[in-house]
Design an enzyme around this catalytic site. Structure first.
Site, PDB file in Angstrom:
ATOM      1  N   LYS A  36      -5.980 -11.681  -6.029  1.00  0.00           N
ATOM      2  CA  LYS A  36      -7.178 -11.956  -5.254  1.00  0.00           C
ATOM      3  C   LYS A  36      -8.330 -11.031  -5.644  1.00  0.00           C
ATOM      4  CE  LYS A  36      -8.692 -11.889  -0.407  1.00  0.00           C
ATOM      5  NZ  LYS A  36      -8.284 -11.538   0.972  1.00  0.00           N
TER       6      LYS A  36
ATOM      7  N   LYS B 176       0.815  -1.211   0.000  1.00  0.00           N
ATOM      8  CA  LYS B 176       0.000   0.000   0.000  1.00  0.00           C
ATOM      9  C   LYS B 176       0.852   1.265   0.000  1.00  0.00           C
ATOM     10  CE  LYS B 176      -4.098  -2.032   2.145  1.00  0.00           C
ATOM     11  NZ  LYS B 176      -5.008  -2.056   3.313  1.00  0.00           N
TER      12      LYS B 176
ATOM     13  N   LYS C 214     -12.621  -6.111  -2.812  1.00  0.00           N
ATOM     14  CA  LYS C 214     -13.710  -5.136  -2.804  1.00  0.00           C
ATOM     15  C   LYS C 214     -13.213  -3.724  -3.093  1.00  0.00           C
ATOM     16  CE  LYS C 214     -14.149  -4.967   2.348  1.00  0.00           C
ATOM     17  NZ  LYS C 214     -12.789  -5.151   2.694  1.00  0.00           N
TER      18      LYS C 214
END
Length: 340
Positions: free
Chosen positions: A199, A111, A202
């Site tokens: 993966k 991140k 969301k």
């Protein structure tokens, strides 16, 4: 009866991956264990998010839990911020962690690499770095026996175990129970539809990659129809050579509760078109009744949803407050001991 704790961060809408990788497992666990599940709204603050979006995410995720079949008389569901001990213990654990071990967390590194501004400066929110210590507090507050996680969270759980052991040794007292990790081997990782090497998420910018629990029949049909496969037209489970086909088989097997070998045999004489039609059918059969229940909880039965969450928070607070008082007494924060 073993105690299990788990949660889902309130960023973005829940996906089919969240259901098959976590919620579906909760349905099994609640039958035999004491299960506590929380909506991790404090973790939702680690990256910028609009207030209204965060409120809606918290409400929607809580409603999805119950709509999926989690029972309030068997499982204790609550909002993370309704139990203040999470942040208090999170700070204590932060003070007992090292910057180096937090910087080594894979999610922090991933991140933080995306935080470069247009003027080439880097602005990394502190919450991303401290996230694992709050996550450790989420678990250690409840003396959990087991923690079910996806494979991408095992590193954070290892840090939790490290912090628990470190503090137990420092204060020569069993401050924390060191939890064991449960990884669902069959449906631990549902992959992106367009890039099956990563993966399903969301927070993915490309909506075609993800099936959301709120997707209608047409959206599910469009996304699965366009899902990446390969040119062989041979239905076989081989995540390395055939990641797209393997992902569709995993979705089908997880929803139908069949093993992969059985699914391979079922599809052995069919093409990818048939596979996708069958996957579309089982997804829609799963989502449609769940969506109706979730919408009812948000609209007509909102007061019932709130009541369920208040009951869950009351149960969690009793355990968490007792644990926090014990820890603070041992480490010296309280000069007059609080009730244990």
């Amino acid at each position: 009866m073993a105690r299990i704790i788990s949660g889902i961060t309130s960023t973005g809408k829940l996906t089919l991956g969240n259901y098959l990788g976590a919620i579906n497992n909760f349905l099994k666990l609640q039958e035999k264990h004491e299960l506590l599940i929380f909506v991790a709204n404090l973790h939702g603050l680690t990256l910028p998010i609009k207030a209204q979006a965060l409120k809606e995410n918290i409400r929607d995720i809580a409603a999805w839990y119950f709509a999926a079949g989690i029972m309030p008389n068997k499982t204790h569901i609550f909002i993370q911020s309704d139990v203040l001990a999470h942040t208090q213990l999170g700070y204590v654990l932060l003070c007992n962690s090292y910057v180096g071990e937090l910087e080594r967390m894979t999610q922090y590194k991933d991140k933080s690499q995306k935080m470069t501004n247009q003027n080439k400066t880097i602005s990394i929110p502190t919450g991303i770095l401290a996230y694992p210590t709050l996550m450790a507090a989420d678990i250690l507050l409840y003396d959990a026996d087991f923690v079910p996680v996806g494979i991408d969270q095992t590193q954070h759980l290892e840090l939790t175990k490290t912090l628990a052991t470190r503090m137990n040794n420092t204060y020569k007292t069993q401050l924390f129970k060191v939890p064991k990790i449960i990884v669902d081997q069959q449906a631990q990782k549902i992959m992106s539809l367009q890039d099956p090497t990563k993966k399903m998420s969301k927070s993915d910018d490309n909506l075609k990659n993800t099936i959301f629990l709120s997707d209608n029949k047409q959206e599910v049909t469009d996304k699965i129809t366009k899902a990446v496969t390969d040119s062989e037209n041979i239905i076989k489970f081989d995540p390395q050579r055939k990641p797209g086909v393997s992902n569709l088989l995993t979705i089908y097997a997880s929803i139908t509760n069949k093993n992969i070998k059985t699914c391979e045999q079922y599809f052995s004489n069919h093409n990818y078109g048939f596979l996708k039609k069958e996957v579309i059918k089982v997804i829609n059969n799963l989502l449609e009744p769940m969506q109706k229940k979730q919408q009812a909880l948000i609209n007509e039965k909102l007061s019932q949803l709130v009541e369920y969450l208040q009951q869950g928070a009351a149960f969690a607070n009793k355990i968490a407050t007792k644990k926090l008082n014990f820890v603070e007494n041992i480490i010296g924060i309280n000069f007059i001991e609080k009730e244990k």
